[in-house]
Design a protein around this motif. Sequence first.
Motif, PDB file in Angstrom:
ATOM      1  N   ARG A  62      92.396  19.609 -10.669  1.00  8.79           N
ATOM      2  CA  ARG A  62      93.119  19.540 -11.948  1.00  8.79           C
ATOM      3  C   ARG A  62      93.332  20.943 -12.522  1.00  8.79           C
ATOM      4  O   ARG A  62      94.422  21.283 -12.966  1.00  8.79           O
ATOM      5  CB  ARG A  62      92.366  18.670 -12.941  1.00  8.79           C
ATOM      6  N   PHE A  73      97.706  16.813 -16.923  1.00  7.03           N
ATOM      7  CA  PHE A  73      96.951  16.193 -15.842  1.00  7.03           C
ATOM      8  C   PHE A  73      95.678  15.499 -16.330  1.00  7.03           C
ATOM      9  O   PHE A  73      94.815  15.168 -15.522  1.00  7.03           O
ATOM     10  CB  PHE A  73      96.602  17.240 -14.772  1.00  7.03           C
ATOM     11  N   ARG A  97      98.442  10.819  -8.054  1.00  9.44           N
ATOM     12  CA  ARG A  97      97.005  11.013  -8.261  1.00  9.44           C
ATOM     13  C   ARG A  97      96.257  10.019  -7.373  1.00  9.44           C
ATOM     14  O   ARG A  97      96.105   8.851  -7.688  1.00  9.44           O
ATOM     15  CB  ARG A  97      96.619  10.828  -9.720  1.00  9.44           C
ATOM     16  N   TRP A 106      95.094  15.017  -5.926  1.00  8.74           N
ATOM     17  CA  TRP A 106      96.517  14.719  -6.003  1.00  8.74           C
ATOM     18  C   TRP A 106      97.148  14.972  -4.643  1.00  8.74           C
ATOM     19  O   TRP A 106      96.683  15.787  -3.869  1.00  8.74           O
ATOM     20  CB  TRP A 106      97.217  15.618  -7.033  1.00  8.74           C
TER      21      TRP A 106
END
Length: 107
Positions: A62, A73, A97, A106
């Motif tokens: 992230r 995110f 995701r 991701w």
Amino acid sequence: VSHIEPCPKTGQDRFYVAAGGENSHRDMCHILNVIDDKSFDCQLVDRSADYGILSLQGPESRHILEKICAADFTNVAFPYSTHQLIDIGGHEVRAMRLTFVGELGWE
């Protein structure tokens, strides 16, 4: 499998299927068999040669994405097993995701 925006020409629903590596041929055959067995009025188009997938996995994924993209995110804005179109370096990309390693991630 992700539901994506309706087709601009027909308004019909579209779906995006990401199949991992060596499983893609088996998965495509299975989906085609289900379409045939159930007499679904749909088509499956293999766009594998048109796209690539980059997987970013792990507890820092992230933070890495936040450094290169303005998208949100957070868990609320980007829940697990969803996708969004985001901009990275002036390119629109579909971010999903997902994780297959048990960490945040991701594709």
